[in-house]
Design an enzyme around this catalytic site. Structure first.
Site, PDB file in Angstrom:
ATOM      1  N   CYS A 189       0.820  -1.227   0.000  1.00 13.64           N
ATOM      2  CA  CYS A 189       0.000   0.000   0.000  1.00 13.64           C
ATOM      3  C   CYS A 189       0.849   1.269   0.000  1.00 13.64           C
ATOM      4  O   CYS A 189       0.326   2.366  -0.211  1.00 13.64           O
ATOM      5  CB  CYS A 189      -0.934   0.002   1.198  1.00 13.64           C
ATOM      6  SG  CYS A 189      -2.123  -1.329   1.105  1.00 13.64           S
ATOM      7  N   HIS A 229      -3.242   7.130   3.013  1.00 12.73           N
ATOM      8  CA  HIS A 229      -3.637   5.875   2.369  1.00 12.73           C
ATOM      9  C   HIS A 229      -4.987   5.480   2.967  1.00 12.73           C
ATOM     10  O   HIS A 229      -5.178   5.536   4.183  1.00 12.73           O
ATOM     11  CB  HIS A 229      -2.589   4.804   2.625  1.00 12.73           C
ATOM     12  CG  HIS A 229      -3.080   3.433   2.291  1.00 12.73           C
ATOM     13  ND1 HIS A 229      -3.686   3.161   1.080  1.00 12.73           N
ATOM     14  CD2 HIS A 229      -3.097   2.278   3.002  1.00 12.73           C
ATOM     15  CE1 HIS A 229      -4.038   1.891   1.067  1.00 12.73           C
ATOM     16  NE2 HIS A 229      -3.694   1.333   2.215  1.00 12.73           N
ATOM     17  N   ASN A 254     -10.196   0.225   0.015  1.00  7.93           N
ATOM     18  CA  ASN A 254      -8.737   0.328   0.056  1.00  7.93           C
ATOM     19  C   ASN A 254      -8.197  -0.107  -1.305  1.00  7.93           C
ATOM     20  O   ASN A 254      -8.249  -1.290  -1.637  1.00  7.93           O
ATOM     21  CB  ASN A 254      -8.226  -0.581   1.190  1.00  7.93           C
ATOM     22  CG  ASN A 254      -6.711  -0.597   1.306  1.00  7.93           C
ATOM     23  OD1 ASN A 254      -6.006  -0.167   0.400  1.00  7.93           O
ATOM     24  ND2 ASN A 254      -6.218  -1.115   2.412  1.00  7.93           N
TER      25      ASN A 254
HETATM   26  N1  ACO Z   1     -17.860  -9.339   8.457  1.00  9.96           N
HETATM   27  C1  ACO Z   1     -18.228  -9.703   9.700  1.00  9.96           C
HETATM   28  N2  ACO Z   1     -17.345 -10.097  10.639  1.00  9.96           N
HETATM   29  C2  ACO Z   1     -16.048 -10.123  10.299  1.00  9.96           C
HETATM   30  C3  ACO Z   1     -15.595  -9.749   9.011  1.00  9.96           C
HETATM   31  C4  ACO Z   1     -16.562  -9.341   8.073  1.00  9.96           C
HETATM   32  N3  ACO Z   1     -16.236  -8.960   6.823  1.00  9.96           N
HETATM   33  N4  ACO Z   1     -14.254  -9.866   8.983  1.00  9.96           N
HETATM   34  C5  ACO Z   1     -13.868 -10.302  10.197  1.00  9.96           C
HETATM   35  N5  ACO Z   1     -14.946 -10.451  10.996  1.00  9.96           N
HETATM   36  C6  ACO Z   1     -14.990 -10.893  12.399  1.00  9.96           C
HETATM   37  C7  ACO Z   1     -13.765 -11.674  12.814  1.00  9.96           C
HETATM   38  O1  ACO Z   1     -13.879 -13.033  12.429  1.00  9.96           O
HETATM   39  C8  ACO Z   1     -13.785 -11.487  14.316  1.00  9.96           C
HETATM   40  O2  ACO Z   1     -14.715 -12.386  14.862  1.00  9.96           O
HETATM   41  P1  ACO Z   1     -14.416 -13.114  16.284  1.00  9.96           P
HETATM   42  O3  ACO Z   1     -14.316 -11.994  17.275  1.00  9.96           O
HETATM   43  O4  ACO Z   1     -15.618 -13.988  16.457  1.00  9.96           O
HETATM   44  O5  ACO Z   1     -13.129 -13.847  16.093  1.00  9.96           O
HETATM   45  C9  ACO Z   1     -14.355 -10.074  14.511  1.00  9.96           C
HETATM   46  O6  ACO Z   1     -15.001  -9.757  13.258  1.00  9.96           O
HETATM   47  C10 ACO Z   1     -13.293  -9.022  14.812  1.00  9.96           C
HETATM   48  O7  ACO Z   1     -12.216  -9.169  13.898  1.00  9.96           O
HETATM   49  P2  ACO Z   1     -10.957  -8.195  13.913  1.00  9.96           P
HETATM   50  O8  ACO Z   1     -10.009  -8.617  12.844  1.00  9.96           O
HETATM   51  O9  ACO Z   1     -10.433  -8.100  15.327  1.00  9.96           O
HETATM   52  O10 ACO Z   1     -11.667  -6.805  13.513  1.00  9.96           O
HETATM   53  P3  ACO Z   1     -11.084  -5.368  13.512  1.00  9.96           P
HETATM   54  O11 ACO Z   1     -11.893  -4.483  14.367  1.00  9.96           O
HETATM   55  O12 ACO Z   1      -9.611  -5.358  13.749  1.00  9.96           O
HETATM   56  O13 ACO Z   1     -11.338  -4.883  12.007  1.00  9.96           O
HETATM   57  C11 ACO Z   1     -10.048  -4.606  10.000  1.00  9.96           C
HETATM   58  C12 ACO Z   1     -10.756  -5.600  10.944  1.00  9.96           C
HETATM   59  C13 ACO Z   1     -11.100  -3.709   9.402  1.00  9.96           C
HETATM   60  C14 ACO Z   1      -9.361  -5.412   8.905  1.00  9.96           C
HETATM   61  C15 ACO Z   1      -9.018  -3.755  10.782  1.00  9.96           C
HETATM   62  O14 ACO Z   1      -8.263  -4.571  11.630  1.00  9.96           O
HETATM   63  C16 ACO Z   1      -8.080  -2.978   9.867  1.00  9.96           C
HETATM   64  O15 ACO Z   1      -8.471  -2.067   9.175  1.00  9.96           O
HETATM   65  N6  ACO Z   1      -6.793  -3.291   9.914  1.00  9.96           N
HETATM   66  C17 ACO Z   1      -5.756  -2.553   9.168  1.00  9.96           C
HETATM   67  C18 ACO Z   1      -5.729  -2.917   7.725  1.00  9.96           C
HETATM   68  C19 ACO Z   1      -4.595  -2.167   7.052  1.00  9.96           C
HETATM   69  O16 ACO Z   1      -4.301  -1.037   7.368  1.00  9.96           O
HETATM   70  N7  ACO Z   1      -3.895  -2.826   6.155  1.00  9.96           N
HETATM   71  C20 ACO Z   1      -2.689  -2.208   5.601  1.00  9.96           C
HETATM   72  C21 ACO Z   1      -2.852  -1.854   4.220  1.00  9.96           C
HETATM   73  S1  ACO Z   1      -3.297  -3.210   3.212  1.00  9.96           S
HETATM   74  C22 ACO Z   1      -1.891  -3.664   2.277  1.00  9.96           C
HETATM   75  O17 ACO Z   1      -0.797  -3.326   2.544  1.00  9.96           O
HETATM   76  C23 ACO Z   1      -2.139  -4.560   1.112  1.00  9.96           C
END
Ligand code: ACO
Length: 320
Positions: free
Chosen positions: A113, A247, A277
């Protein structure tokens, strides 16, 4: 020493839109979960007939038009992408052919990214050192092709598109500084496995895997630090920055960086709700949007920052 100035911007988004609601019939998710956790409502999806280079071509053509120069004047092409047309030749080489640019340096940068910020940093050094006069720097991503559509933790987050800038040697101030970093010790937190046939395990696919929560925590801390690093390097105060172009990974990460800058969200260029994203394409897509709708004006100071798989992160402070 010459400066490197952004003289034109362009962008492209595929026509097909997939809404959060559209995912509800595909996987176990809801519009509410996706929007609350990420700030995303919809994303654009590349058509079968399109590629990373075809999207880059449209964005680059717009940027060249905006800069008022022809493709033949370009002497450097850099594309940030993790979803190239081929492993090689680079998508930059394929674009060089499509645009009819003559002999020049052309290569891809794979910095997830942060690919556009890395590309901008490299092109800035080329121009300042006299190695190039007019560069195309592009972020283009066909993310749909590297996503497992049954993995709800990644498939709802990413979208497709391309953004481009023309960077020219100039007497005027332009890119004020860029700051590029990496820490490969996080390589197992966000990755795509090796697509090379001889190195594949049986049945293995080259899809993105992300431990989102681990990425989130490091991204918030790291991006906070890079704001200070960038301002300190330029002897600037937070109040000297007119616009933040982050980003577009997650609205909560973006809001935390804006808070660090004491910047109201009206001064942050946001596309995440409509585009998701788009990885290396997200910053140039947002820049083009804000230049074309008249928010970002000549002479203003823009801080761009990105974080992605590696981890790799970086920033650029730019006088428009
Ligand atoms: N719909 C419903 N539930 C979901 C989904 C979905 N699409 N995806 C995951 N869940 C569930 C998980 O299974 C988990 O369930 P559990 O508690 O029963 O185990 C729960 O939701 C919480 O999951 P988390 O991963 O802890 O959720 P979080 O609040 O962290 O949000 C997210 C996830 C949006 C991905 C966040 O962590 C994020 O934005 N992270 C950063 C991403 C990023 O910046 N990436 C870098 C750039 S990408 C690149 O370089 C290619």
């Amino acid at each position: 020493m010459a400066n490197a100035k952004i003289t034109g911007t362009g962008s492209y988004l595929p026509k097909e839109i997939r809404t959060n609601k559209g995912f509800e019939s595909m996987i176990d998710t809801t519009d509410e979960w996706i929007y609350a956790r990420t700030g995303i409502k919809q994303r654009h999806v590349i058509a079968d007939s399109e590629t990373c280079s075809s999207m880059a071509e449209i964005a680059a053509t717009q940027a060249l038009e905006a800069a008022g120069i022809s493709a033949s004047e370009i002497d450097l092409i850099i594309i940030g992408t993790s979803s190239p047309d081929r492993v090689f030749p680079s998508t930059a080489c394929i674009l060089q052919d499509k645009l009819g640019v003559g002999d020049c340096a052309a290569f891809d940068v794979q910095a997830a990214c942060s690919g556009f910020i890395y590309g901008l940093g490299i092109a800035n050094q080329f121009i300042r050192a006299g190695g190039a006069k007019k560069a195309l720097v592009i972020g283009s991503e066909a993310n749909s092709r590297i996503l497992d559509m049954s993995d709800r933790s990644t498939c709802v987050i990413f979208g497709d598109g391309a953004g481009a800038v023309v960077l020219e040697s100039s007497e005027e101030e332009g890119v004020l500084s860029t700051h590029l970093h990496s820490d490969g010790s996080h390589q197992d937190v966000l990755y795509i496995n090796n697509p090379i046939a001889g190195q594949k395990q049986d049945g293995e696919q080259a899809y993105m895997t992300m431990l989102g929560n681990d990425v989130y925590k490091v991204a918030v801390k790291t991006l906070g630090r890079i704001v200070d690093e960038t301002l300190d390097a330029n002897g600037m105060q937070k109040s000297d920055v007119d616009w933040l172009i982050p980003h577009q990974a997650n609205i909560r990460i973006i809001a935390s960086v804006a808070k660090k800058l004491n910047m109201p969200m009206e001064k942050v260029i946001l596309t995440i709700e409509e585009q998701g994203n788009t990885s290396a394409a997200s910053i140039p897509l947002a820049l083009d949007k804000a230049v074309r709708d008249g928010r970002i004006k000549q002479g203003q100071t823009v801080l761009m920052e990105a974080f992605g798989g590696g981890f790799v992160w970086g920033s650029a402070l730019v006088k428009m």
